[in-house]
Design a protein around this motif. Structure first.
Motif, PDB file in Angstrom:
ATOM      1  N   THR A 222       0.810  -1.221   0.000  1.00 12.38           N
ATOM      2  CA  THR A 222       0.000   0.000   0.000  1.00 12.38           C
ATOM      3  C   THR A 222       0.843   1.271   0.000  1.00 12.38           C
ATOM      4  OG1 THR A 222      -0.130  -0.049   2.420  1.00 12.38           O
ATOM      5  CG2 THR A 222      -1.928  -1.118   1.177  1.00 12.38           C
ATOM      6  N   GLU A 223       2.160   1.100  -0.074  1.00  6.46           N
ATOM      7  CA  GLU A 223       3.053   2.249  -0.056  1.00  6.46           C
ATOM      8  C   GLU A 223       4.247   1.968  -0.969  1.00  6.46           C
ATOM      9  OE1 GLU A 223       3.945   4.701   3.670  1.00  6.46           O
ATOM     10  OE2 GLU A 223       5.791   3.520   3.426  1.00  6.46           O
ATOM     11  N   LYS A 289      -1.074  11.330  -8.506  1.00  5.03           N
ATOM     12  CA  LYS A 289      -2.318  11.760  -7.863  1.00  5.03           C
ATOM     13  C   LYS A 289      -3.389  10.680  -7.982  1.00  5.03           C
ATOM     14  CE  LYS A 289      -1.481  16.700  -8.627  1.00  5.03           C
ATOM     15  NZ  LYS A 289      -1.924  17.908  -9.368  1.00  5.03           N
ATOM     16  N   LYS A 292      -2.664   7.764  -5.601  1.00  3.27           N
ATOM     17  CA  LYS A 292      -3.047   8.062  -4.223  1.00  3.27           C
ATOM     18  C   LYS A 292      -4.557   7.936  -4.051  1.00  3.27           C
ATOM     19  CE  LYS A 292       0.901  11.149  -3.491  1.00  3.27           C
ATOM     20  NZ  LYS A 292       1.336  12.565  -3.301  1.00  3.27           N
ATOM     21  N   LYS A 293      -5.308   8.411  -5.049  1.00  2.00           N
ATOM     22  CA  LYS A 293      -6.766   8.281  -4.983  1.00  2.00           C
ATOM     23  C   LYS A 293      -7.189   6.808  -4.950  1.00  2.00           C
ATOM     24  CE  LYS A 293      -7.856  12.577  -7.475  1.00  2.00           C
ATOM     25  NZ  LYS A 293      -8.455  13.122  -8.731  1.00  2.00           N
ATOM     26  N   ILE A 296      -2.958   4.007  -2.804  1.00  2.00           N
ATOM     27  CA  ILE A 296      -1.537   3.702  -2.668  1.00  2.00           C
ATOM     28  C   ILE A 296      -0.799   4.974  -2.270  1.00  2.00           C
ATOM     29  CG2 ILE A 296       0.546   2.880  -3.825  1.00  2.00           C
ATOM     30  CD1 ILE A 296      -1.592   0.730  -3.442  1.00  2.00           C
ATOM     31  N   ASP A 297      -0.124   4.931  -1.134  1.00  2.00           N
ATOM     32  CA  ASP A 297       0.664   6.073  -0.685  1.00  2.00           C
ATOM     33  C   ASP A 297       1.985   6.115  -1.443  1.00  2.00           C
ATOM     34  OD1 ASP A 297      -1.198   6.895   1.216  1.00  2.00           O
ATOM     35  OD2 ASP A 297      -0.346   5.572   2.754  1.00  2.00           O
ATOM     36  N   VAL A 298       2.369   7.300  -1.849  1.00  2.75           N
ATOM     37  CA  VAL A 298       3.629   7.494  -2.560  1.00  2.75           C
ATOM     38  C   VAL A 298       4.591   8.217  -1.621  1.00  2.75           C
ATOM     39  CG1 VAL A 298       4.761   8.561  -4.539  1.00  2.75           C
ATOM     40  CG2 VAL A 298       2.467   7.581  -4.785  1.00  2.75           C
ATOM     41  N   THR A 299       5.662   7.529  -1.260  1.00  5.12           N
ATOM     42  CA  THR A 299       6.612   8.096  -0.296  1.00  5.12           C
ATOM     43  C   THR A 299       7.666   8.963  -0.957  1.00  5.12           C
ATOM     44  OG1 THR A 299       8.038   6.128  -0.454  1.00  5.12           O
ATOM     45  CG2 THR A 299       6.305   6.133   1.226  1.00  5.12           C
ATOM     46  N   SER A 301       8.843  10.548  -5.125  1.00 10.29           N
ATOM     47  CA  SER A 301       8.449  10.603  -6.537  1.00 10.29           C
ATOM     48  C   SER A 301       9.332  11.558  -7.290  1.00 10.29           C
ATOM     49  CB  SER A 301       6.986  11.049  -6.669  1.00 10.29           C
ATOM     50  OG  SER A 301       6.651  11.269  -8.011  1.00 10.29           O
TER      51      SER A 301
END
Length: 513
Positions: A222-223, A289, A292-293, A296-299, A301
């Motif tokens: 999820t990340e 974007k 994330k919607k 999935i969290d983006v740590t 980029s």
């Protein structure tokens, strides 16, 4: 449209005139091809306004790209507004028993004599028999402007294949929890959902993000860190002969293998739109974007969209795109077919799509995809039919005055498409249609036999006008033609265009026996 009196002149050609072929001998040459018709029922785009095209096709006031005179203030390129419409291609060409036009020279010579502009090069051929019906300075290379896209389109159809699609992909490296978005050369991605019914937006980044998120969640991820891979194309992404100021005018954008809507930015409701300085980063930011919607969290980029692009591939945070270099493929979205993309490029005379097609031709020819290799690869793909000794390309869109193509070489490619039985067969039917679409939407409007029948690619620079395509004559013969002139005085460019249209209208109106 009137040219600005302050517009700088195009540089004079220094290329020596190529030797003229023996016209009489070539006229007798009758390479009897199969009786193949022009593809019918092609889907083209009917424009409600202007298309986003080679700036000079619509706004001839734009200055020459390779001049040393100061630039002038000009209008920007308008936003495309299009709706789908079925426009039949010309009726099937007749077989060899039909009458062959014999008085085309008399008809064309009369128009040229009355014209206030002199110096045209042109050739007219029977589409089936390949008989040369008229030729004048046909082996002299001239600046072709956007007619260059005829070569690019033909090379793409031949070397890549009309049914090929370009894939934009995501890969995941589980050892580093890194997700990589890999550009696959599709210039017509949308930021939203994939639309199978569309060419522009056939593949969508929202759909790609949602499919990617589903695959990650299936693996309890999820990340992720997010990376961008633009290594499909190498070298500089902006040609030295182009003006970076023209990005803001909507003429061109850095040629990167990932972008949304050919790099256009701003609201689609605006009449005029600029293109992006960093289209791949913009696309990555939009993808992040949507990811994330989708949960999935983006740590981390590469795609914050900030900063300026230097024009190099490295500026977009590219990585090695070799097999398995970015981990396991999770998802992909595909473009429309190459045939559909070619049609889009020709109808809209879109410089960005044409340049990306040039890069893709190079890849299909076993070379690296680059602005340097694209023009060479296009000519190599057409090498069996085009005399490379008198053709010179420095780009694949026609923006440069340094491009040189002879009318004879253009009609060679056009005639080959008439008798082709592969993807090349659709070439002429992908062109703008007189009185209806693209850069011909306002030409041949009042000509009964030409409107809706002429399929041709325009080319316009400040001192150049050209037209190459096909037309069905009044007795059913399908004729291919190329008409070119360059180094025209700016105050006579509209008269030159009228002469071109008069010649094509005469071909449509006559049986010429």
């Amino acid at each position: 449209m009137n040219d600005s009196p302050d517009e700088p002149e195009a540089p004079k050609s220094t290329d020596p005139e190529s030797p003229r072929a023996d016209r009489t001998q070539r006229t007798r040459r009758r390479r009897r091809g199969r009786a193949a018709g022009i593809t019918a029922g092609v889907l083209v785009l009917l424009l409600g306004g202007y298309a986003a095209v080679d700036a000079y096709d619509l706004v001839p006031d734009l200055p020459g790209f390779l001049t040393t005179d100061p630039q002038i203030e000009v209008q920007t390129v308008p936003t495309p507004r299009a709706q789908a419409k079925d426009v039949p291609a010309p009726a099937s060409a007749v077989d060899d028993s039909a009458p062959v036009p014999t008085t085309v020279p008399k008809t064309v010579d009369a128009i040229l004599k009355d014209s206030k502009v002199k110096g045209f090069g042109l050739e007219v051929r029977d589409g089936l028999s390949d008989d040369v019906l008229y030729a004048k300075d046909e082996t002299t290379s001239r600046t072709p402007a956007s007619v260059t896209k005829v070569f690019t389109a033909a090379a793409a159809l031949k070397s890549i294949g009309g049914q090929t699609r370009l894939a934009t992909k995501t890969n995941f490296d589980k050892s580093t929890d890194t997700l990589t978005l890999t550009g696959g050369g599709d210039p017509l991605l949308s930021a939203g959902d994939s639309d199978p019914a569309s060419v522009n937006g056939h593949g969508g980044l929202r759909t790609l993000a949602e499919d990617t998120a589903a695959a990650l969640k299936d693996d309890d991820v999820t990340e992720v860190a997010l990376n961008l891979d633009t290594s499909r194309y190498t070298g500089e992404d902006f040609a030295s002969g182009w003006e970076r100021a023209d990005i803001a005018k909507g003429v061109i954008t850095p040629i990167q293998p990932l972008m949304i809507d050919t790099g256009y930015i701003g609201s689609k409701d605006r009449e005029w739109r600029a293109r992006s300085e960093h289209p791949a980063k913009d696309a990555l930011s939009a993808f992040a974007k949507e990811l994330k919607k989708a949960g999935i969290d983006v740590t981390d980029s590469d795609g914050d969209g900030g900063g300026d692009s230097t024009g190099s591939t490295d500026s977009t945070g590219s990585t090695d795109s070799s097999d398995n270099a970015n981990g396991t493929e999770l998802a992909r979205v595909e473009s429309a077919t190459i045939s559909e993309i070619v049609e889009y490029a020709l109808v809209h005379s879109d410089n960005v799509v044409a340049e990306m097609l040039g890069n893709e031709v190079a890849i299909a020819q076993g070379q690296e995809g680059s602005l340097e290799n694209g023009p060479k690869a296009v000519l190599e793909a057409l090498g069996e039919s085009v005399d490379l000794g008198r053709t010179h390309l420095v780009d694949t869109s026609g923006l440069s005055y340094d491009n040189r193509i002879a009318p004879h070489d253009l009609t060679t490619v056009l005639q080959a498409s008439v008798v082709a039985d592969d993807s090349l067969a659709g070439l002429v039917s992908y062109f703008p249609v007189g009185g209806l679409t693209g850069t011909l939407h306002d030409r041949f409007l009042d000509e009964k036999n030409a409107s809706g029948v002429v399929h041709a690619k325009t080319g316009t620079l400040s001192t150049v006008t050209s037209l190459a395509g096909g037309v069905l004559d009044a007795e059913g013969r399908y004729l291919v033609f190329s008409i070119q002139i360059d180094d025209v005085d700016k105050d006579k460019i509209l008269e030159a265009r009228k002469t071109v249209d008069d010649i094509v209208t005469a071909l449509a109106n006559c049986g010429c026996r």
